[in-house]
Design a protein around this motif. Structure first.
Motif, PDB file in Angstrom:
ATOM      1  N   LEU A 187       9.839  -3.767   0.814  1.00 18.50           N
ATOM      2  CA  LEU A 187       9.927  -4.729  -0.288  1.00 18.50           C
ATOM      3  C   LEU A 187       8.804  -4.560  -1.307  1.00 18.50           C
ATOM      4  O   LEU A 187       8.976  -4.909  -2.469  1.00 18.50           O
ATOM      5  N   GLY A 188       7.662  -4.045  -0.857  1.00 16.62           N
ATOM      6  CA  GLY A 188       6.558  -3.894  -1.797  1.00 16.62           C
ATOM      7  C   GLY A 188       5.261  -3.561  -1.086  1.00 16.62           C
ATOM      8  O   GLY A 188       5.209  -3.481   0.141  1.00 16.62           O
ATOM      9  N   ILE A 189       4.222  -3.387  -1.894  1.00 23.04           N
ATOM     10  CA  ILE A 189       2.928  -2.907  -1.414  1.00 23.04           C
ATOM     11  C   ILE A 189       1.835  -3.875  -1.847  1.00 23.04           C
ATOM     12  O   ILE A 189       1.771  -4.262  -3.018  1.00 23.04           O
ATOM     13  N   GLY A 190       0.983  -4.269  -0.916  1.00 23.56           N
ATOM     14  CA  GLY A 190      -0.214  -5.047  -1.252  1.00 23.56           C
ATOM     15  C   GLY A 190      -1.439  -4.160  -1.095  1.00 23.56           C
ATOM     16  O   GLY A 190      -1.535  -3.398  -0.138  1.00 23.56           O
ATOM     17  N   ILE A 191      -2.385  -4.267  -2.038  1.00 18.10           N
ATOM     18  CA  ILE A 191      -3.592  -3.433  -1.994  1.00 18.10           C
ATOM     19  C   ILE A 191      -4.834  -4.302  -2.162  1.00 18.10           C
ATOM     20  O   ILE A 191      -4.904  -5.120  -3.076  1.00 18.10           O
ATOM     21  N   GLY A 192      -5.793  -4.112  -1.290  1.00 18.30           N
ATOM     22  CA  GLY A 192      -7.107  -4.724  -1.470  1.00 18.30           C
ATOM     23  C   GLY A 192      -8.090  -3.663  -1.906  1.00 18.30           C
ATOM     24  O   GLY A 192      -8.176  -2.601  -1.293  1.00 18.30           O
ATOM     25  N   ALA A 193      -8.851  -3.946  -2.972  1.00 22.66           N
ATOM     26  CA  ALA A 193      -9.824  -2.986  -3.491  1.00 22.66           C
ATOM     27  C   ALA A 193     -11.169  -3.681  -3.667  1.00 22.66           C
ATOM     28  O   ALA A 193     -11.225  -4.865  -3.980  1.00 22.66           O
ATOM     29  N   PRO A 194     -12.261  -2.941  -3.470  1.00 24.25           N
ATOM     30  CA  PRO A 194     -13.575  -3.556  -3.654  1.00 24.25           C
ATOM     31  C   PRO A 194     -13.878  -3.754  -5.138  1.00 24.25           C
ATOM     32  O   PRO A 194     -13.158  -3.245  -5.995  1.00 24.25           O
ATOM     33  N   GLU A 245       1.064  -5.259  -5.693  1.00 24.90           N
ATOM     34  CA  GLU A 245       0.080  -6.265  -6.094  1.00 24.90           C
ATOM     35  C   GLU A 245      -1.294  -5.796  -5.637  1.00 24.90           C
ATOM     36  O   GLU A 245      -1.428  -5.248  -4.539  1.00 24.90           O
ATOM     37  N   VAL A 246      -2.303  -6.028  -6.476  1.00 29.14           N
ATOM     38  CA  VAL A 246      -3.670  -5.614  -6.148  1.00 29.14           C
ATOM     39  C   VAL A 246      -4.580  -6.834  -6.219  1.00 29.14           C
ATOM     40  O   VAL A 246      -4.473  -7.640  -7.142  1.00 29.14           O
ATOM     41  N   ASP A 247      -5.462  -6.985  -5.245  1.00 34.80           N
ATOM     42  CA  ASP A 247      -6.451  -8.065  -5.296  1.00 34.80           C
ATOM     43  C   ASP A 247      -7.767  -7.561  -4.703  1.00 34.80           C
ATOM     44  O   ASP A 247      -7.827  -6.501  -4.074  1.00 34.80           O
ATOM     45  N   ASN A 248      -8.782  -8.344  -4.917  1.00 36.00           N
ATOM     46  CA  ASN A 248     -10.113  -8.084  -4.401  1.00 36.00           C
ATOM     47  C   ASN A 248     -10.106  -8.052  -2.864  1.00 36.00           C
ATOM     48  O   ASN A 248      -9.439  -8.843  -2.214  1.00 36.00           O
ATOM     49  N   ASP A 249     -10.869  -7.127  -2.275  1.00 39.48           N
ATOM     50  CA  ASP A 249     -10.824  -6.971  -0.809  1.00 39.48           C
ATOM     51  C   ASP A 249     -11.327  -8.188  -0.033  1.00 39.48           C
ATOM     52  O   ASP A 249     -10.782  -8.504   1.032  1.00 39.48           O
TER      53      ASP A 249
END
Lengths: 318, 318
Positions: free
Chosen positions: A64-71, A107-111
């Motif tokens: 359905l989709g991808i979630g990403i946590g990035a510093p 979707e991308v959000d802070n780690d």
């Protein structure tokens, strides 16, 4: 017909990818060292997503989709990485780029935000409605859960506990201000303090554990010396705990959460260090919000970030 | 058939009562000095509620309930006043007592919480979803609005910005800890600092404005001297603004609100003092949450508390 999501914990040194079902159970995982070049890193993410889907043996159409946590600083609304230490990207529209590459929603959000979400949904935070997750490692970060929801603030940058000021006359932080919690109590700060003491002729027990190489002294080694009973190591960690106590007391006085969950490498020193932090916090917080507070180590350990990314993907796409 | 609510702002020196319609428009108001005796104070509240209903000329049956804001520590869930400076009550079940006396539903909350709610619904906070109201007067208090709701925390004691620590080596606060924002930057702290400087032979311009009576020097007089250009008064207020800057920056870094609303007697010094606070805040906050932040004086002035109490009653009873 079962569906799935992919979670990515994008770190400066490694990338942790997992495919999960709608219950958040991981069916396949992949870990790789992070590519250091702008273009290669995007391709690496694309290749890893395809590989983890293949490894789980599911059809891409079921994802359905991808979630990403990035510093670093991430604009959640646009999925843009603004500034990030240790990654080759700046003002990089990761969401748009990866969506175009994979033809899947991203979707991308802070780690630290996603670590809070991961611990809330799948870890130590289960059953709490209001909690603060704090990570103490190279830096200090935090994520805030309010009434069962990740709280991002009015423009997506809430949770910067690491840059709250706890010592106005303190040393200068990477952010340019003085005496931020991060510059007083992070793993980096603990290592630096130990090396300063060694340069002044102290900390010989600590130095021994680094085979006499002062440049190799870090928070982990200070932690080992502390656990072995070294009083100088204890004093260094007591000082870090003092400032963590201020930072945590301030957030508890403000937000009255029922749980503080502590993660990150420095917390791996173990229960005796956690006890120092608890003592300092207890001295600095008001009785009323302290009464209902629990302070615990985060549970998911190396999986905290990827479980948060999975939780984000499930929230947005399922 | 129109209905009404009553709001009560219960202060240590005066009680402000108002009757409002369901739009929050005040139809009658009453202000009286606060009774100093436990039993008399409850009866005074009962009498004032009846009087304000009579003054508005509405039938008691049309009144849906009463909202009360009280200083100090209040247990919102039970409507109990736990501890409160300047009132004769301790662990006092105000909600139960006043309900029994008046046979009307009652809700009680902390005055800073209700001031935040009042400014959010009827004052400077209109149109903001995430805001923090901060009052700087005898003490320092705050109330937090998150996603359009008053945020009380997991056990009702959120919003204690006044007891976040901003100077670890600072003087001892009434709460027993060192260097709380309240002991560094409240009106009480400003007055005390001025009297200390005068005792050391400085601050003659300030002393003149108190007719030479050092014991009458307070924050208002320091503010007047500052507005008249006195540099010693400016230095005192600059120091208070420095610590307010830390406290506000910390809450902005944590919560990323779109508005900080500043109220309380000390803010009545006026725009030049607000400008000092803005400057200090700007230096101490991260660029990202600062970008979307507005810092303004609260609008409702003496009505902030009573409008908050009205808003509480409307939320709960209409």
């Amino acid at each position: 017909m079962e569906n799935f999501v992919v979670g990515i914990d994008l770190g400066g040194t490694k990338i942790y990818t997992a495919l999960a079902n709608l219950k958040g159970e991981l069916l396949a995982e992949l870990i790789e060292p992070t590519e250091k070049e702008e273009k290669k890193l995007l391709n690496q993410l694309g290749t890893m997503v395809k590989a983890v889907i293949a490894k789980a043996g599911v059809a891409k159409e079921k994802v359905l989709g991808i979630g990403i946590g990035a510093p670093g600083t991430v604009d959640f609304r646009t999925g843009t990485i603004i500034t990030v230490p240790n990654l080759p990207w700046q003002n990089y529209p990761l969401k748009v780029k990866l969506q175009a590459l994979l033809r899947l929603p991203v979707e991308v959000d802070n780690d630290a935000n996603l670590a809070a979400l991961g611990e809330y949904k799948y870890g130590v935070g289960r059953g709490h409605r209001d909690m603060v997750y704090v990570t103490v490692s190279t830096g200090v970060g935090s994520g805030i859960i309010i009434d069962g929801q990740l709280y991002r603030g009015s423009s997506g940058s809430a949770g910067e506990l690491g840059h709250t000021i706890v010592e106005p006359a303190g040393p200068r932080c990477n952010c340019g201000r003085r005496g931020c919690l991060e510059v007083m109590a992070s793993g980096t700060a603990i290592g630096l303090r130990a090396r300063q003491l060694i340069a002044e002729g102290y900390g010989q027990e600590i130095l021994k554990r680094a085979q006499g190489k002062v440049e190799e002294v870090n928070a982990r080694i200070v932690g080992e010396a502390f656990l072995a009973g070294d009083l100088e190591a204890r004093a260094i960690l007591k000082e870090a705990a003092f400032y963590l106590g201020i930072g945590l007391a301030n957030v508890v006085n403000l937000l009255n959460p029922s749980l503080i969950a502590l993660g990150g490498g420095v917390m791996n020193i173990g229960e005796p260090f956690l006890e120092l932090v608890r003592e300092e916090l207890a001295e600095k917080v008001l009785p009323q919000p302290y009464k209902d507070l629990t302070v615990k180590k985060a549970e998911l350990k190396a999986k905290t970030g990827v479980m948060g990314a999975v939780a984000l993907a499930l929230e947005r796409f399922s």
